[in-house]
Design a protein around this motif. Structure first.
Motif, PDB file in Angstrom:
ATOM      1  N   ALA A 184      14.847   8.475   0.913  1.00 44.25           N
ATOM      2  CA  ALA A 184      15.354   9.866   0.874  1.00 44.25           C
ATOM      3  C   ALA A 184      13.638  10.507   0.537  1.00 44.25           C
ATOM      4  O   ALA A 184      14.696  11.835   0.922  1.00 44.25           O
ATOM      5  CB  ALA A 184      15.303  10.008  -1.038  1.00 44.25           C
ATOM      6  N   MET A 185      13.051  10.221   0.353  1.00 44.82           N
ATOM      7  CA  MET A 185      11.476  11.338   0.692  1.00 44.82           C
ATOM      8  C   MET A 185      12.002  11.893   2.010  1.00 44.82           C
ATOM      9  O   MET A 185      10.920  12.750   2.414  1.00 44.82           O
ATOM     10  CB  MET A 185      10.262  10.737   0.718  1.00 44.82           C
ATOM     11  CG  MET A 185      10.040  10.501  -0.965  1.00 44.82           C
ATOM     12  SD  MET A 185       8.349   9.267  -0.713  1.00 44.82           S
ATOM     13  CE  MET A 185       6.881  10.685  -0.461  1.00 44.82           C
ATOM     14  N   PHE A 186      11.764  11.149   3.440  1.00 40.08           N
ATOM     15  CA  PHE A 186      11.538  11.809   4.894  1.00 40.08           C
ATOM     16  C   PHE A 186      13.031  12.411   5.143  1.00 40.08           C
ATOM     17  O   PHE A 186      13.103  12.798   6.746  1.00 40.08           O
ATOM     18  CB  PHE A 186      10.895  10.767   5.457  1.00 40.08           C
ATOM     19  CG  PHE A 186       9.349  10.515   5.059  1.00 40.08           C
ATOM     20  CD1 PHE A 186       8.513  11.607   4.318  1.00 40.08           C
ATOM     21  CD2 PHE A 186       8.631   9.859   4.436  1.00 40.08           C
ATOM     22  CE1 PHE A 186       7.498  11.334   4.155  1.00 40.08           C
ATOM     23  CE2 PHE A 186       8.103   8.952   3.878  1.00 40.08           C
ATOM     24  CZ  PHE A 186       7.471  10.323   3.597  1.00 40.08           C
ATOM     25  N   ALA A 187      13.846  11.310   5.200  1.00 41.53           N
ATOM     26  CA  ALA A 187      15.697  11.955   5.980  1.00 41.53           C
ATOM     27  C   ALA A 187      15.691  13.117   5.785  1.00 41.53           C
ATOM     28  O   ALA A 187      15.948  14.230   6.641  1.00 41.53           O
ATOM     29  CB  ALA A 187      16.394  10.365   5.535  1.00 41.53           C
ATOM     30  N   PRO A 188      15.581  14.009   4.498  1.00 44.89           N
ATOM     31  CA  PRO A 188      15.496  15.409   4.480  1.00 44.89           C
ATOM     32  C   PRO A 188      14.765  16.233   5.703  1.00 44.89           C
ATOM     33  O   PRO A 188      15.451  17.318   5.613  1.00 44.89           O
ATOM     34  CB  PRO A 188      15.628  16.010   3.131  1.00 44.89           C
ATOM     35  CG  PRO A 188      15.755  14.682   2.305  1.00 44.89           C
ATOM     36  CD  PRO A 188      14.892  13.821   3.152  1.00 44.89           C
ATOM     37  N   LEU A 195      14.929  11.823  -6.525  1.00 49.28           N
ATOM     38  CA  LEU A 195      13.245  12.363  -6.530  1.00 49.28           C
ATOM     39  C   LEU A 195      12.698  12.249  -5.569  1.00 49.28           C
ATOM     40  O   LEU A 195      12.382  13.298  -4.904  1.00 49.28           O
ATOM     41  CB  LEU A 195      12.359  10.742  -7.379  1.00 49.28           C
ATOM     42  CG  LEU A 195      10.982  11.431  -7.107  1.00 49.28           C
ATOM     43  CD1 LEU A 195      10.970  12.277  -8.505  1.00 49.28           C
ATOM     44  CD2 LEU A 195      10.050   9.657  -8.060  1.00 49.28           C
ATOM     45  N   GLY A 196      13.028  11.320  -4.291  1.00 43.46           N
ATOM     46  CA  GLY A 196      12.254  11.609  -3.211  1.00 43.46           C
ATOM     47  C   GLY A 196      12.853  13.129  -2.226  1.00 43.46           C
ATOM     48  O   GLY A 196      12.315  13.781  -1.531  1.00 43.46           O
ATOM     49  N   VAL A 197      15.015  13.133  -3.019  1.00 45.77           N
ATOM     50  CA  VAL A 197      15.018  14.515  -2.046  1.00 45.77           C
ATOM     51  C   VAL A 197      14.116  15.654  -2.627  1.00 45.77           C
ATOM     52  O   VAL A 197      13.823  16.621  -2.073  1.00 45.77           O
ATOM     53  CB  VAL A 197      16.579  14.387  -1.967  1.00 45.77           C
ATOM     54  CG1 VAL A 197      17.094  15.666  -1.404  1.00 45.77           C
ATOM     55  CG2 VAL A 197      16.771  13.219  -1.518  1.00 45.77           C
ATOM     56  N   GLY A 198      14.173  15.070  -3.679  1.00 50.73           N
ATOM     57  CA  GLY A 198      13.983  16.878  -4.676  1.00 50.73           C
ATOM     58  C   GLY A 198      11.741  17.246  -3.604  1.00 50.73           C
ATOM     59  O   GLY A 198      11.311  17.972  -3.618  1.00 50.73           O
ATOM     60  N   TRP A 199      11.152  15.349  -3.939  1.00 48.77           N
ATOM     61  CA  TRP A 199       9.554  15.296  -3.460  1.00 48.77           C
ATOM     62  C   TRP A 199      10.001  16.521  -1.875  1.00 48.77           C
ATOM     63  O   TRP A 199       8.733  17.076  -2.080  1.00 48.77           O
ATOM     64  CB  TRP A 199       9.402  14.686  -3.062  1.00 48.77           C
ATOM     65  CG  TRP A 199       7.884  14.101  -2.608  1.00 48.77           C
ATOM     66  CD1 TRP A 199       6.666  14.365  -2.858  1.00 48.77           C
ATOM     67  CD2 TRP A 199       7.670  13.854  -1.076  1.00 48.77           C
ATOM     68  NE1 TRP A 199       5.825  14.558  -2.043  1.00 48.77           N
ATOM     69  CE2 TRP A 199       6.487  14.425  -1.638  1.00 48.77           C
ATOM     70  CE3 TRP A 199       8.164  14.019   0.192  1.00 48.77           C
ATOM     71  CZ2 TRP A 199       5.719  14.528  -0.022  1.00 48.77           C
ATOM     72  CZ3 TRP A 199       7.951  13.521   1.075  1.00 48.77           C
ATOM     73  CH2 TRP A 199       6.493  14.080   1.331  1.00 48.77           C
ATOM     74  N   ASN A 200      11.248  16.273  -0.908  1.00 47.23           N
ATOM     75  CA  ASN A 200      11.081  16.512   0.463  1.00 47.23           C
ATOM     76  C   ASN A 200      10.612  17.860   0.396  1.00 47.23           C
ATOM     77  O   ASN A 200       9.957  18.553   1.116  1.00 47.23           O
ATOM     78  CB  ASN A 200      11.942  16.608   1.152  1.00 47.23           C
ATOM     79  CG  ASN A 200      12.290  16.374   2.929  1.00 47.23           C
ATOM     80  OD1 ASN A 200      12.264  17.701   2.789  1.00 47.23           O
ATOM     81  ND2 ASN A 200      11.844  15.237   3.120  1.00 47.23           N
ATOM     82  N   LEU A 201      12.182  18.744  -0.045  1.00 52.39           N
ATOM     83  CA  LEU A 201      12.123  20.205  -0.225  1.00 52.39           C
ATOM     84  C   LEU A 201      10.806  20.795  -0.790  1.00 52.39           C
ATOM     85  O   LEU A 201       9.924  21.937  -0.747  1.00 52.39           O
ATOM     86  CB  LEU A 201      13.157  20.273  -1.076  1.00 52.39           C
ATOM     87  CG  LEU A 201      14.741  19.513  -0.261  1.00 52.39           C
ATOM     88  CD1 LEU A 201      15.378  20.282  -1.246  1.00 52.39           C
ATOM     89  CD2 LEU A 201      14.773  20.054   0.915  1.00 52.39           C
ATOM     90  N   GLY A 202      10.086  20.605  -2.713  1.00 50.26           N
ATOM     91  CA  GLY A 202       8.894  20.084  -2.725  1.00 50.26           C
ATOM     92  C   GLY A 202       7.617  20.932  -2.025  1.00 50.26           C
ATOM     93  O   GLY A 202       7.347  21.905  -1.762  1.00 50.26           O
ATOM     94  N   PHE A 203       8.141  20.210  -1.628  1.00 49.39           N
ATOM     95  CA  PHE A 203       5.928  19.550  -0.508  1.00 49.39           C
ATOM     96  C   PHE A 203       6.600  19.671   0.333  1.00 49.39           C
ATOM     97  O   PHE A 203       5.290  21.379   0.828  1.00 49.39           O
ATOM     98  CB  PHE A 203       6.084  18.112  -0.815  1.00 49.39           C
ATOM     99  CG  PHE A 203       4.744  17.789  -0.294  1.00 49.39           C
ATOM    100  CD1 PHE A 203       3.824  17.878  -1.141  1.00 49.39           C
ATOM    101  CD2 PHE A 203       4.463  17.418   0.641  1.00 49.39           C
ATOM    102  CE1 PHE A 203       2.353  17.000  -0.631  1.00 49.39           C
ATOM    103  CE2 PHE A 203       3.122  16.942   1.824  1.00 49.39           C
ATOM    104  CZ  PHE A 203       1.815  16.721   0.361  1.00 49.39           C
TER     105      PHE A 203
END
Length: 393
Positions: A259-263, A310-318
């Motif tokens: 989820a961190m990297f797929a988006p 959490l992973g999706v949110g991190w991706n967009l934020g970071f």
């Protein structure tokens, strides 16, 4: 330039492949830091110390590695540190030495600090208009690592029985060696060539960081990374404490990293469409939702759901914050400020990593989740207040 031309750019392709391979070490180190720490720590309160020291090493190494940003020497040194750390960790397990395990994770954390610069190096390999997409694609390559890493852990952890987890550390060392091979084709410009236009007197990163656009970019990136670490590092320990197996805990970490990297496949295009700031703030809001979900229960579905969101949110934020920073910096400012940026991110992450172990062992997972959500909400409110104040000046 198109997406196809970006992918077939020799420098970008070499960096992308190397980042994909080396990134597989990250989920293995994450899982091992908690479980091996729990096995060797003299007290359960110290179980997350190896993972926390790994984050501390990233803080210490971030600025020195910025001087080698984009160069093969920097990435090669990171690979060597990861390999050395994996060897020492294997020895730590054989000798049941917690201190040696902490030393090993310090070296692997320093190695991971070098790999963080792949996103900046990749952006410099393409035209400026395509840099948000390049950053996004560079991080999306870690999706493969997210799937492969936990699987490597499951397959390798018992290979060197009767020593638990030793095989997984050996696998981490092998990954470190294989990941350096694609860098042979990379020929990035030397940092000195980019700095010829720098005025007399050394650039002060602290002066640049006072600019609102840069201050906000660094703040959002640090907050995204810090809260992600705060919830992610103690997840395997919390799940094992709730009666789940190591394989289930590994699978939750796997889907969190997916989820961190797929988006990332579309985050760059969202930034081109809506702007980096809007995407980054949306990421923080999603992370608040993840913290709320984490506090609702201790079932497997709660862990899976909270860590995926959490992973999706991190991706967009970071990624949004990284694009904000890239757009706000001149070429002359990048080496110093990007090093300061990653140092600040690692500093915040280190505090969160150490605090997470104490909180989850003494107060519990639900309290950890409540602190995460409350801290994010407060920081987001402060960001809007600062923006409103600046708009009136």
């Amino acid at each position: 330039m198109s997406v196809v031309s970006v992918l077939f750019n020799r420098n970008f392709a070499g960096l992308l492949i190397a980042n994909t391979i080396l990134g597989a070490a990250f989920p293995i180190q994450l899982i091992l830091g908690g479980l091996a720490g729990l096995m060797l720590a003299p007290s359960p309160n110290l179980a997350t110390v190896p993972a926390s020291i790994q984050t501390l090493a990233g803080m210490i190494a971030a600025a020195p590695f910025s001087l080698l940003m984009g160069r093969r020497a920097g990435f090669a040194l990171g690979g060597l540190m990861t390999l050395t750390g994996a060897v020492i960790a294997t020895q730590a397990l054989y000798f049941q030495n917690f201190t040696l395990l902490c030393v090993a994770h310090f070296l692997m954390g320093a190695g991971w600090a070098a790999f963080q610069y792949f996103r900046f190096a990749g952006s410099e390999a393409v035209d400026r208009d395509w840099r948000p997409v390049a950053i996004s694609l560079m991080l999306s390559s870690l999706l493969i690592a997210a799937v492969a890493g936990p699987q490597v852990f499951i397959v390798a952890k018992d290979v060197l029985t009767p020593i638990p987890f030793a095989g997984a550390y050996v696998a981490t060392g092998v990954i470190a060696v294989l990941g350096l091979i694609p860098l042979i084709v990379v020929r990035m410009p030397q940092p000195e060539r980019r700095l010829k236009r720098e005025p007399s007197g050394r650039l002060s990163a602290l002066t640049v960081l006072r600019r609102p656009a840069i201050r906000h970019a660094v703040g959002i990136a640090a907050l995204s990374q810090g809260v992600m670490v705060f919830l992610m590092i103690p997840t395997p320990i919390a799940m094992v404490g709730c009666g789940f197996s190591e394989e289930t805990a590994s699978d939750v970490v796997r889907w969190h990293i997916v989820a961190m990297f797929a988006p990332s496949f579309f985050t760059g295009f969202l930034i081109k469409r809506f702007g980096a700031s809007s995407v980054a703030i949306t990421g923080l809001v999603i992370m608040i939702a993840a913290a709320g979900a984490a506090g609702l229960g201790l079932s497997a579905m709660h862990f899976y759901g909270a860590l995926i969101v959490l992973g999706v949110g991190w991706n967009l934020g970071f990624i949004g914050a990284t694009a904000m920073l890239d757009a706000a910096l001149s070429e002359e400012e990048k080496p110093a400020v990007q090093g300061a940026n990653d140092t600040i991110i690692a500093f915040v992450s280190t505090i969160c990593a150490f605090a997470a172990g104490f909180i989850v062992s003494s107060l519990g997972w639900v309290v950890l989740a409540m602190i995460s959500g409350g801290g994010l909400a407060l920081a987001l409110a402060m960001l809007f207040v600062d923006r409103a104040r600046l708009s009136k000046i």
